[in-house]
Design a protein around this motif. Structure first.
Motif, short mmCIF file in Angstrom:
data_model
loop_
_atom_site.label_atom_id
_atom_site.label_comp_id
_atom_site.label_asym_id
_atom_site.label_seq_id
_atom_site.Cartn_x
_atom_site.Cartn_y
_atom_site.Cartn_z
N HIS A 37 0.81 -1.21 0.00
CA HIS A 37 0.00 0.00 0.00
C HIS A 37 0.85 1.27 0.00
CE1 HIS A 37 0.93 -0.95 4.17
NE2 HIS A 37 0.66 0.31 4.49
N LEU A 38 2.17 1.13 0.27
CA LEU A 38 3.08 2.29 0.30
C LEU A 38 3.99 2.35 -0.94
CD1 LEU A 38 4.16 2.16 4.05
CD2 LEU A 38 2.55 3.74 2.99
N ARG A 39 3.71 1.51 -1.93
CA ARG A 39 4.61 1.44 -3.09
C ARG A 39 4.70 2.77 -3.84
NH1 ARG A 39 4.43 -2.29 -7.16
NH2 ARG A 39 3.82 -3.94 -5.76
N PHE A 40 3.65 3.60 -3.80
CA PHE A 40 3.68 4.89 -4.50
C PHE A 40 3.78 6.06 -3.52
CE2 PHE A 40 1.23 2.06 -7.42
CZ PHE A 40 2.20 1.95 -8.40
N ASN A 41 4.25 5.81 -2.33
CA ASN A 41 4.44 6.86 -1.32
C ASN A 41 5.84 7.44 -1.51
OD1 ASN A 41 5.28 8.12 1.19
ND2 ASN A 41 3.45 7.22 2.12
N ASP A 85 7.69 9.28 0.38
CA ASP A 85 8.57 9.14 1.54
C ASP A 85 9.10 7.72 1.67
OD1 ASP A 85 8.40 11.75 2.35
OD2 ASP A 85 6.90 11.41 3.90
N ASN A 86 8.37 6.75 1.15
CA ASN A 86 8.77 5.35 1.26
C ASN A 86 9.76 4.93 0.17
OD1 ASN A 86 8.55 2.74 2.54
ND2 ASN A 86 7.40 2.08 0.74
N CYS A 87 9.94 5.76 -0.83
CA CYS A 87 10.82 5.41 -1.94
C CYS A 87 11.89 6.48 -2.09
CB CYS A 87 9.99 5.27 -3.22
SG CYS A 87 10.85 4.43 -4.55
N LEU A 88 13.13 6.08 -1.98
CA LEU A 88 14.26 7.01 -2.01
C LEU A 88 15.35 6.48 -2.94
CD1 LEU A 88 14.42 7.47 1.86
CD2 LEU A 88 13.38 9.06 0.26
N GLY A 89 16.20 7.39 -3.41
CA GLY A 89 17.32 6.99 -4.27
C GLY A 89 18.29 6.10 -3.50
N GLY A 142 19.18 5.38 7.49
CA GLY A 142 19.29 6.21 6.29
C GLY A 142 18.00 6.96 5.98
N ALA A 143 16.88 6.26 6.16
CA ALA A 143 15.58 6.89 5.89
C ALA A 143 15.31 8.01 6.88
CB ALA A 143 14.47 5.85 5.94
N ILE A 144 15.62 7.79 8.15
CA ILE A 144 15.42 8.82 9.17
C ILE A 144 16.28 10.04 8.87
CG2 ILE A 144 15.76 9.39 11.62
CD1 ILE A 144 14.89 6.46 12.23
N ALA A 145 17.51 9.80 8.45
CA ALA A 145 18.41 10.91 8.10
C ALA A 145 17.88 11.69 6.90
CB ALA A 145 19.81 10.38 7.82
N ARG A 146 17.24 11.00 5.95
CA ARG A 146 16.78 11.65 4.72
C ARG A 146 15.43 12.35 4.90
NH1 ARG A 146 18.10 10.60 -0.81
NH2 ARG A 146 20.16 10.29 0.10
N ILE A 147 14.46 11.68 5.55
CA ILE A 147 13.11 12.25 5.61
C ILE A 147 12.73 12.75 7.01
CG2 ILE A 147 12.26 10.91 3.66
CD1 ILE A 147 10.81 9.06 5.65
N GLY A 148 13.51 12.43 8.03
CA GLY A 148 13.21 12.87 9.38
C GLY A 148 12.46 11.81 10.17
N GLN A 149 12.58 11.89 11.49
CA GLN A 149 11.98 10.90 12.39
C GLN A 149 10.45 10.89 12.30
OE1 GLN A 149 13.86 8.70 14.60
NE2 GLN A 149 11.86 7.70 14.57
N GLU A 150 9.85 12.07 12.23
CA GLU A 150 8.38 12.16 12.23
C GLU A 150 7.78 11.48 11.00
OE1 GLU A 150 5.08 15.71 12.16
OE2 GLU A 150 6.94 16.10 13.26
N PHE A 183 9.25 9.27 9.10
CA PHE A 183 9.57 7.84 9.16
C PHE A 183 8.58 7.11 10.08
CE2 PHE A 183 11.58 4.14 11.06
CZ PHE A 183 11.94 3.43 9.92
N ASP A 184 8.27 7.71 11.23
CA ASP A 184 7.31 7.11 12.15
C ASP A 184 5.93 6.97 11.51
OD1 ASP A 184 9.27 6.87 14.09
OD2 ASP A 184 8.67 8.69 15.19
N ALA A 185 5.56 7.98 10.70
CA ALA A 185 4.27 7.91 9.99
C ALA A 185 4.26 6.73 9.01
CB ALA A 185 4.01 9.22 9.26
N LEU A 186 5.40 6.50 8.34
CA LEU A 186 5.52 5.34 7.43
C LEU A 186 5.38 4.03 8.20
CD1 LEU A 186 8.49 5.98 4.97
CD2 LEU A 186 6.09 5.70 4.40
N GLU A 187 6.09 3.92 9.30
CA GLU A 187 6.07 2.71 10.12
C GLU A 187 4.67 2.43 10.67
OE1 GLU A 187 8.90 0.47 11.51
OE2 GLU A 187 9.24 1.02 9.42
N ALA A 188 3.94 3.49 11.00
CA ALA A 188 2.61 3.33 11.60
C ALA A 188 1.52 3.04 10.56
CB ALA A 188 2.24 4.59 12.39
#
Length: 196
Positions: free
Chosen positions: A121-125, A127-131, A150-158, A160-165
């Motif tokens: 469900h996150l394939r086109f998100n 924040d979930n897809c990065l170089g 790496g993801a936290i460093a690139r998009i931020g903790q908040e 990333f937490d939204a992605l995880e949740a």
């Protein structure tokens, strides 16, 4: 007695001929029967060509309607991944931070933080897809804790937490996937034009 109208000379409508002639009949457009046949043949060929174009468009539209959801997802993934690669091409790999190169292991991919298999469900998100480089994105690539850092460093903790949740399942719809494909194709074109 009514005086006879003078007939003005015309140019033959057959572009290959183009000679001046005096018409015998009021609606005569060509100088001879041969030019008339050539003109009619050209009009018929033009109509046939137009009909073929219409047939191809109709066939393409019918085939598009027959595409399965899986094929539509795959078709939408192509412009989405291209957009991600163009967006992140100067940022380097989000995991190892090395710049992308045209060498094995350094080629740029569009890597998903949460995999498409585990979180489809996150394939086109965005924040979930990065170089990500080929080496980190491969089967023996980065470990989950490295991807997370790496993801936290690139998009931020908040974010990333939204992605995880986000574990809300999503059933992709035909129109939605076509819209995603169109939108990301346009976004990719805009980025290409911007980068030159």
């Amino acid at each position: 007695m009514i005086p006879k109208k003078t007939v003005k000379p015309k140019t033959c409508k057959n572009k290959a001929c183009g000679t001046k002639f005096t018409p015998v009949r009021p609606l005569q457009n060509v100088c001879s029967g041969l030019c008339g046949l050539t003109l009619a043949r050209g009009a018929r060929e033009k109509a046939e060509k137009k009909a073929k174009v219409v047939d191809r468009r109709e066939t393409k539209a019918k085939l598009e309607k027959l595409k399965t959801i899986a094929k539509l997802i795959a078709a939408a993934q192509i412009p989405f991944n291209l957009f991600i690669r163009l967006r992140d091409k100067d940022k380097g790999c989000f995991v190892c931070l090395k710049p992308f190169e045209d060498k094995p292991g350094r080629v740029q991919h569009a890597g998903h933080v949460r995999s498409r298999g585990a979180a489809g469900h996150l394939r086109f998100n965005e924040d979930n897809c990065l170089g990500e480089c080929e080496g980190c994105n491969g089967p023996r690539g980065a470990k989950p804790h490295e991807i997370k850092a790496g993801a936290i460093a690139r998009i931020g903790q908040e974010r990333f937490d939204a992605l995880e949740a986000d574990n809300e399942p999503h059933k992709w719809q035909r129109d939605e996937l076509i819209e995603i494909k169109t939108t990301y194709a346009a976004k990719a074109r805009a980025l290409k034009a911007q980068h030159g």
